[in-house]
Design an enzyme around this catalytic site. Structure first.
Site, PDB file in Angstrom:
ATOM      1  N   GLY A  31       0.815  -1.210   0.000  1.00 11.27           N
ATOM      2  CA  GLY A  31       0.000   0.000   0.000  1.00 11.27           C
ATOM      3  C   GLY A  31       0.844   1.255   0.000  1.00 11.27           C
ATOM      4  O   GLY A  31       2.015   1.226  -0.388  1.00 11.27           O
ATOM      5  N   HIS A  34       2.355   4.905  -4.856  1.00 10.71           N
ATOM      6  CA  HIS A  34       2.832   6.107  -5.544  1.00 10.71           C
ATOM      7  C   HIS A  34       3.018   5.754  -7.012  1.00 10.71           C
ATOM      8  O   HIS A  34       2.703   4.620  -7.437  1.00 10.71           O
ATOM      9  CB  HIS A  34       4.120   6.607  -4.894  1.00 10.71           C
ATOM     10  CG  HIS A  34       5.143   5.529  -4.683  1.00 10.71           C
ATOM     11  ND1 HIS A  34       5.736   4.855  -5.723  1.00 10.71           N
ATOM     12  CD2 HIS A  34       5.655   4.976  -3.550  1.00 10.71           C
ATOM     13  CE1 HIS A  34       6.586   3.967  -5.262  1.00 10.71           C
ATOM     14  NE2 HIS A  34       6.552   4.003  -3.934  1.00 10.71           N
ATOM     15  N   GLY A  36       5.516   4.913  -8.659  1.00  7.05           N
ATOM     16  CA  GLY A  36       6.356   3.728  -8.888  1.00  7.05           C
ATOM     17  C   GLY A  36       5.474   2.485  -8.952  1.00  7.05           C
ATOM     18  O   GLY A  36       5.586   1.655  -9.865  1.00  7.05           O
ATOM     19  N   HIS A  37       4.555   2.370  -7.972  1.00 12.09           N
ATOM     20  CA  HIS A  37       3.613   1.242  -8.001  1.00 12.09           C
ATOM     21  C   HIS A  37       2.736   1.326  -9.244  1.00 12.09           C
ATOM     22  O   HIS A  37       2.472   0.319  -9.897  1.00 12.09           O
ATOM     23  CB  HIS A  37       2.702   1.271  -6.772  1.00 12.09           C
ATOM     24  CG  HIS A  37       3.400   1.086  -5.465  1.00 12.09           C
ATOM     25  ND1 HIS A  37       3.580   2.107  -4.573  1.00 12.09           N
ATOM     26  CD2 HIS A  37       3.977  -0.004  -4.902  1.00 12.09           C
ATOM     27  CE1 HIS A  37       4.212   1.661  -3.510  1.00 12.09           C
ATOM     28  NE2 HIS A  37       4.470   0.381  -3.681  1.00 12.09           N
ATOM     29  N   GLY A 147       9.464  -4.077  -8.394  1.00  9.67           N
ATOM     30  CA  GLY A 147      10.311  -2.953  -8.790  1.00  9.67           C
ATOM     31  C   GLY A 147      11.784  -3.252  -8.572  1.00  9.67           C
ATOM     32  O   GLY A 147      12.165  -3.943  -7.616  1.00  9.67           O
ATOM     33  N   LYS A 149      13.842  -1.114  -7.623  1.00  2.82           N
ATOM     34  CA  LYS A 149      14.376  -0.328  -6.509  1.00  2.82           C
ATOM     35  C   LYS A 149      14.786  -1.280  -5.372  1.00  2.82           C
ATOM     36  O   LYS A 149      15.818  -1.110  -4.758  1.00  2.82           O
ATOM     37  CB  LYS A 149      13.379   0.703  -6.001  1.00  2.82           C
ATOM     38  CG  LYS A 149      14.018   1.594  -4.919  1.00  2.82           C
ATOM     39  CD  LYS A 149      13.197   2.786  -4.592  1.00  2.82           C
ATOM     40  CE  LYS A 149      12.197   2.497  -3.522  1.00  2.82           C
ATOM     41  NZ  LYS A 149      12.800   2.197  -2.203  1.00  2.82           N
ATOM     42  N   SER A 185       9.405   6.220  -3.163  1.00  2.00           N
ATOM     43  CA  SER A 185       9.294   5.252  -2.067  1.00  2.00           C
ATOM     44  C   SER A 185       8.140   5.689  -1.180  1.00  2.00           C
ATOM     45  O   SER A 185       7.913   6.893  -0.990  1.00  2.00           O
ATOM     46  CB  SER A 185      10.585   5.261  -1.242  1.00  2.00           C
ATOM     47  OG  SER A 185      10.368   4.663   0.022  1.00  2.00           O
ATOM     48  N   SER A 186       7.434   4.707  -0.625  1.00  2.00           N
ATOM     49  CA  SER A 186       6.344   5.035   0.306  1.00  2.00           C
ATOM     50  C   SER A 186       6.895   5.774   1.518  1.00  2.00           C
ATOM     51  O   SER A 186       6.193   6.544   2.164  1.00  2.00           O
ATOM     52  CB  SER A 186       5.647   3.756   0.767  1.00  2.00           C
ATOM     53  OG  SER A 186       5.230   3.024  -0.353  1.00  2.00           O
ATOM     54  N   ARG A 187       8.162   5.540   1.816  1.00  3.08           N
ATOM     55  CA  ARG A 187       8.777   6.190   2.982  1.00  3.08           C
ATOM     56  C   ARG A 187       9.054   7.678   2.757  1.00  3.08           C
ATOM     57  O   ARG A 187       9.283   8.403   3.711  1.00  3.08           O
ATOM     58  CB  ARG A 187      10.088   5.496   3.353  1.00  3.08           C
ATOM     59  CG  ARG A 187       9.886   4.093   3.864  1.00  3.08           C
ATOM     60  CD  ARG A 187      11.200   3.365   3.921  1.00  3.08           C
ATOM     61  NE  ARG A 187      10.981   1.922   3.989  1.00  3.08           N
ATOM     62  CZ  ARG A 187      10.978   1.216   5.104  1.00  3.08           C
ATOM     63  NH1 ARG A 187      11.201   1.795   6.236  1.00  3.08           N
ATOM     64  NH2 ARG A 187      10.748  -0.079   5.083  1.00  3.08           N
TER      65      ARG A 187
END
Ligand code: PAF
Length: 281
Positions: A31, A34, A36-37, A147, A149, A185-187
């Site tokens: 979840g 962003h 990227g997903h 990904g 990443k 990144s979600s972060r």
């Protein structure tokens, strides 16, 4: 698009579609989606008849309880993005649904999982393999998308698929970056405005190091990256390794292998960011 929370419901819907000969694409996520997903999802939609996106913050891959607690959870916004991408099913199970009892299976793929993230996050890849293998058993996808990443994760999942064996095709997708270079990144949502600027030194250093590498040895390039990050404001280097992109083992010279990747992990405040760059492919 349908939101599904139980394994039984998802399985029965997918069985019908599979019997009709439909191909199934799976995009596993935690979840906090962003762009990227979205790029993985769009590719899955283009290449498969049916697409399942799992949206599940997997507790077994967090070795730091604080990190798990702080992980962003944004299911509603995720569903909006996924609907626009043309996804068939969002699978958002509870922790009890995926782990009705503790998962005691162990996954070990040395030497891939003992270096870099495997060294600094003990148990992390075991948890990733636990959940991804469950998703593969539940969804039985034709293809699954990950990904680049998470470069080491992708290599370990490929190895798990080869050894298990699963019949899914693993599709690796390139890193998506902000226009200034920061890897999505979600972060990143946890970075303050100041940290967001500081974090930019990570991708900038990696990009600069590609040019630097053309006229320097591998160890000089490694030192260049390490020094640049160590002296950059607000950043703390956890590791930078230049590895063979297939074995993930550190290489000593540029000529040692045909596929050379630099993998980095940096703390910006308490936000742990990872990135990588290909020197040779
Ligand atoms: O890359 C991630 O987001 C996670 O590790 C994954 C593959 C969804 C497993 O929880």
């Amino acid at each position: 698009m349908e939101l599904i929370q139980t394994i039984q419901e998802l399985r029965s819907k997918l069985n019908l579609l599979r019997n009709e000969g439909k191909t199934i694409g799976l995009v596993p996520t935690m979840g906090a989606l962003h762009d990227g997903h979205a790029s993985l999802v769009k590719r899955a939609v283009a290449e498969n008849d049916v697409v399942v996106v799992s949206d599940f913050v997997n507790p077994t891959q967090f070795n730091d309880k604080n990190d798990l607690a702080k992980y962003p959870r944004t299911l509603e916004a995720d569903c909006e993005l996924l609907k626009k991408c043309g996804v068939t099913y969002v699978f958002a199970p509870s922790v009890e649904e995926i782990y009705p009892e503790p998962d005691t299976r162990t996954f070990s793929y040395p030497p891939l999982d003992v270096v870099m993230e495997g060294k600094y996050r003990p148990g992390h890849f075991n948890g990733v393999c636990q959940v991804v293998s469950k998703l593969f058993l539940i969804v039985e996808p034709t293809r699954a998308y990950f990904g680049e990443k998470d470069f080491q994760q992708l290599a370990i999942i490929r190895e798990m698929v080869r050894k298990y064996p699963f019949s899914v095709e693993i599709v690796g997708c390139p890193i998506v970056r902000e226009s200034d270079g920061l890897a999505l990144s979600s972060r990143n949502t946890r970075l303050s405005a100041e940290q967001r600027v500081q974090a930019l030194s990570i991708s900038k250093t990696l990009f600069t190091s590609v040019d630097y590498a053309k006229a320097h040895t591998l160890s000089e390039t490694k030192e260049f990256v390490e020094k640049s990050i160590e002296t950059a404001a607000g950043l703390r280097l956890e590791y930078f390794e230049i590895v063979d992109g297939n074995t993930l083992q550190a290489v000593n010279t540029w000529d040692e292998t045909e596929y050379v990747v630099g993998c980095i992990t940096v703390f910006c405040g308490d936000v742990r960011l990872i990135d990588n760059i290909k020197y040779k492919e």
